[in-house]
Design an enzyme around this catalytic site. Structure first.
Site, PDB file in Angstrom:
ATOM      1  CB  CYS A 263      -3.431   4.801   7.088  1.00 37.72           C
ATOM      2  SG  CYS A 263      -2.513   3.270   7.134  1.00 37.72           S
TER       3      CYS A 263
ATOM      4  CE  LYS B 118       1.076   8.210   8.261  1.00 40.45           C
ATOM      5  NZ  LYS B 118       1.482   7.050   7.548  1.00 40.45           N
TER       6      LYS B 118
HETATM    7  N1  SAJ Z   1      -9.695   5.791  -1.982  1.00 37.57           N
HETATM    8  C1  SAJ Z   1     -10.778   6.346  -2.647  1.00 37.57           C
HETATM    9  N2  SAJ Z   1     -10.519   7.182  -3.690  1.00 37.57           N
HETATM   10  C2  SAJ Z   1      -9.253   7.471  -4.097  1.00 37.57           C
HETATM   11  C3  SAJ Z   1      -8.154   6.897  -3.413  1.00 37.57           C
HETATM   12  C4  SAJ Z   1      -8.415   6.066  -2.348  1.00 37.57           C
HETATM   13  O1  SAJ Z   1     -11.943   6.100  -2.311  1.00 37.57           O
HETATM   14  O2  SAJ Z   1      -9.108   8.221  -5.072  1.00 37.57           O
HETATM   15  C5  SAJ Z   1      -9.941   4.901  -0.832  1.00 37.57           C
HETATM   16  C6  SAJ Z   1      -9.389   3.502  -1.024  1.00 37.57           C
HETATM   17  O3  SAJ Z   1     -10.261   2.706  -1.764  1.00 37.57           O
HETATM   18  C7  SAJ Z   1      -9.246   3.056   0.421  1.00 37.57           C
HETATM   19  C8  SAJ Z   1      -8.849   4.355   1.130  1.00 37.57           C
HETATM   20  O4  SAJ Z   1      -9.230   5.399   0.279  1.00 37.57           O
HETATM   21  O5  SAJ Z   1     -10.471   2.587   0.937  1.00 37.57           O
HETATM   22  C9  SAJ Z   1      -7.382   4.495   1.454  1.00 37.57           C
HETATM   23  O6  SAJ Z   1      -6.578   4.011   0.393  1.00 37.57           O
HETATM   24  P1  SAJ Z   1      -5.236   4.720  -0.091  1.00 37.57           P
HETATM   25  O7  SAJ Z   1      -4.677   3.918  -1.193  1.00 37.57           O
HETATM   26  O8  SAJ Z   1      -5.479   6.148  -0.371  1.00 37.57           O
HETATM   27  O9  SAJ Z   1      -4.286   4.731   1.179  1.00 37.57           O
HETATM   28  P2  SAJ Z   1      -3.781   3.616   2.251  1.00 37.57           P
HETATM   29  O10 SAJ Z   1      -4.656   3.743   3.465  1.00 37.57           O
HETATM   30  O11 SAJ Z   1      -3.659   2.272   1.657  1.00 37.57           O
HETATM   31  O12 SAJ Z   1      -2.309   4.183   2.571  1.00 37.57           O
HETATM   32  C10 SAJ Z   1      -2.173   5.515   3.054  1.00 37.57           C
HETATM   33  C11 SAJ Z   1      -1.091   6.227   2.221  1.00 37.57           C
HETATM   34  N3  SAJ Z   1      -1.140   7.649   2.501  1.00 37.57           N
HETATM   35  C12 SAJ Z   1      -1.135   8.569   1.493  1.00 37.57           C
HETATM   36  O13 SAJ Z   1      -1.145   8.276   0.333  1.00 37.57           O
HETATM   37  C13 SAJ Z   1      -1.101  10.002   1.917  1.00 37.57           C
HETATM   38  C14 SAJ Z   1       0.283   5.660   2.570  1.00 37.57           C
HETATM   39  O14 SAJ Z   1       1.297   6.387   1.916  1.00 37.57           O
HETATM   40  C15 SAJ Z   1       0.494   5.718   4.099  1.00 37.57           C
HETATM   41  O15 SAJ Z   1       1.770   5.196   4.472  1.00 37.57           O
HETATM   42  C16 SAJ Z   1      -0.577   4.864   4.718  1.00 37.57           C
HETATM   43  O16 SAJ Z   1      -1.836   5.477   4.425  1.00 37.57           O
HETATM   44  C17 SAJ Z   1      -0.333   4.823   6.217  1.00 37.57           C
HETATM   45  O17 SAJ Z   1       0.164   3.787   6.706  1.00 37.57           O
HETATM   46  O18 SAJ Z   1      -0.556   5.833   6.889  1.00 37.57           O
END
Ligand code: SAJ
Length: 398
Positions: A257, A203
Site C-alpha cells: 500500500c 485514500k
Molecule cells: N513504517 C516505518 N516507520 C513507521 C511506520 C511504518 O518505517 O513509523 C514502515 C513499516 O515498517 C512498513 C511500511 O512502513 O514497511 C508500511 O507499514 P504501515 O504499518 O505504515 O502500513 P501498511 O502498509 O501495513 O497499511 C497501510 C495503512 N495506511 C495508513 O496507516 C495511512 C492502512 O490503514 C491501509 O489500509 C493500508 O496501508 C492499505 O491497504 O492501503
C-alpha cells in the site's frame, strides 16, 4: 437477507466477505484461484491475519459464505481486487476491468457496485461506471456505482473493518447515499459521504502522508548517523512538541500500500507531485544505505557470518510483499560480504533462502542485523550480543 457478491478474496475481500457472512448477509465470494476457493469452502484460510481463521470458519459453517470462481446475482457487488504498479510505476488496473466485466451479466436494476480497491482518481467513474454503461447497464439511473476505499491495517484488519470511519464517494448523489447506507449497517465508525474522485484521492493521500512522514524519519536517520546523534532519541524528543509527530525510521518502506499508492498520484500529476516522488525515492534508497552500513562494519572481518533478523515488511506479520528487509537481504547476497543466516519466525520456508532459527543465527553470527521489529527479537539481551556487531535498523534493542 441481503445478498453480497465480493470480487477478490485476498487481504481485503476475505475479511470483508467473512465478516458480512457472520452479520447475516448471504455472501458469494469470488476468486480467480481454484485453490483459494477450495480452501475457503473448507472453512480454512490462505492468508494469516489474527482471528480471520475463526471468522471464515464460522461464516462458511453457517452457510452464509460460499466461494466460487464465477460471480452470482446479488444486491451489492464489492470489488476488492489488486491494483498494483507496473514496471513504469503506473497503476495496473486490469483486475478491476476483469472484475467489472465478470459481474456485468449478473447485475440487475437496483444493484449497487462498490469499488473498494485503492484506485487512481477517475477509476470509479471512467473505468467501472463507463464500462458498465458500455455493457448496457443504466448506470446512474437504476445501477449505482461508488468508491469506498478500504483503510484497514494488516494485523488489525478485523477490528479496523468495523471501527474505522469510512469514506464513500458515488458517481452521483444517489449512488453515494445508497452505498453509504449499506456501510452504515455494519460499520461502527462514521460513514462520510463525498464524490468518487475525492474518495479515491483521500485514500491515496492517507498512505502518501505516511510515506512522506516516514521519508522524513529515514532522511533524519541518515543525517543523524553522520552527526553521531541517536535518531530515535531525537525523534522522541522532537515529538514532545505538541504539534510534531514524526514517524519511525527503518530499513525502508514496504507492503503493498504505502510503497505503491503514492506512485498513483505521481503518475497522474508528475509535474506537481515533486515532494511525493522525492519521499518515495528517499524510502526506496534506504535499503542500499543499510547495506553500505553493513559493508563498512564487515570490513574488519575476513568473511563474517551475518545474521539477518526478519524478512517481513513490518513487525509481527508474515507478509513479505515489497519488503525492505527482503531487499536488504537480496542486496547482501549480491554483495557476497560473508555467510548469511536468515531468520523469519512468521514464515516456514522461502524459495530463495534457507531459514534459520533466529536464536541460532544470533549465536553463530559476527554481525547481527535487525531488519524487522518482530516481538520475538525483543527477547534479545546484551549478553546474547557480546562481541557481535549490532546493526539495528528499527531501533528496537536500545
Ligand atoms: N513504517 C516505518 N516507520 C513507521 C511506520 C511504518 O518505517 O513509523 C514502515 C513499516 O515498517 C512498513 C511500511 O512502513 O514497511 C508500511 O507499514 P504501515 O504499518 O505504515 O502500513 P501498511 O502498509 O501495513 O497499511 C497501510 C495503512 N495506511 C495508513 O496507516 C495511512 C492502512 O490503514 C491501509 O489500509 C493500508 O496501508 C492499505 O491497504 O492501503
Amino acid at each position: 437477507m441481503k445478498k453480497v457478491c465480493v470480487m477478490g478474496l485476498g487481504y481485503i475481500g476475505l475479511p470483508t466477505a467473512s465478516f458480512l457472512g457472520t452479520k447475516g448477509y448471504q455472501v458469494h465470494g469470488v476468486d480467480i484461484s481454484p485453490n483459494v476457493v477450495d480452501t475457503i469452502n473448507r472453512g480454512d484460510v490462505h492468508i494469516t491475519e489474527p482471528e480471520l481463521d475463526v471468522l471464515v470458519k464460522s461464516a462458511v459453517q453457517s452457510g452464509n459464505l460460499k466461494a466460487a470462481l464465477e460471480p452470482a446475482e446479488a444486491d451489492i457487488f464489492i470489488i476488492a481486487v489488486p491494483t498494483p504498479l507496473n514496471g513504469s510505476h503506473e497503476p495496473e488496473l486490469s483486475a478491476v476491468t476483469k472484475a467489472t466485466d465478470a459481474i456485468s451479466p449478473y447485475i440487475k436494476p437496483g444493484n449497487i457496485v462498490i469499488l473498494e480497491s485503492t484506485s487512481p482518481v477517475g477509476t470509479t467513474d471512467r473505468l467501472v461506471a463507463d464500462r458498465l454503461r458500455e455493457l448496457g447497464h443504466k448506470v446512474g439511473e437504476d445501477v449505482h456505482v461508488a468508491h469506498c476505499p478500504e483503510r484497514v491495517l494488516p494485523g488489525r484488519i478485523l477490528a479496523e473493518l468495523v471501527g474505522n470511519d469510512r469514506i464513500v464517494g458515488g458517481i452521483d448523489d444517489t449512488s453515494t447515499t445508497k452505498a453509504a447506507d449499506f456501510y452504515r449497517e455494519f460499520v461502527a465508525g462514521e460513514v462520510l459521504e463525498t464524490t468518487a474522485a475525492t474518495a479515491e484521492l483521500a485514500k491515496l493521500s492517507e498512505n502518501t502522508f505516511r510515506d512522506v512522514n516516514i521519508a522524513l524519519a529515514n532522511e533524519l536517520s541518515m543525517i543523524c548517523d553522520d552527526m553521531d546523534v541517536d535518531v530515535w532519541d531525537l525523534i522522541a524528543l522532537a515529538n514532545r512538541h505538541p504539534r510534531v509527530s514524526i514517524l519511525q525510521p527503518g530499513p525502508g518502506v514496504g507492503g503493498h500500500c504505502i510503497a505503491v499508492d503514492p506512485w498513483f498520484i505521481v503518475a497522474a500529476a508528475p509535474n506537481q507531485a515533486r515532494l511525493i516522488r522525492t519521499a518515495r525515492e528517499v524510502n526506496i534508497a534506504k535499503p542500499e544505505w543499510v547495506v553500505e552500513k553493513i559493508r563498512a562494519r564487515a570490513e574488519k572481518f575476513k568473511r563474517p557470518t551475518i545474521a539477518c533478523l526478519g524478512l517481513a515488511y513490518k513487525a509481527d506479520i508474515d507478509d513479505l510483499r515489497e519488503s525492505p528487509a527482503l531487499d536488504v537481504v537480496e542486496k547482501l547476497r549480491e554483495a557476497d560480504l560473508g555467510e548469511l543466516l536468515i531468520s523469519e519466525p512468521y514464515v516456514k520456508s522461502h524459495p530463495d533462502y534457507d531459514l534459520v532459527d533466529w536464536q541460532e543465527a544470533v549465536q553463530r553470527a559476527d554481525i547481527v542485523v535487525v531488519l524487522v521489529d518482530h516481538r520475538q527479537f525483543k527477547g534479545l539481551k546484551p549478553k546474547d550480543l557480546q562481541e557481535r556487531v549490532l546493526i539495528d535498523t528499527r531501533g528496537m534493542l536500545r
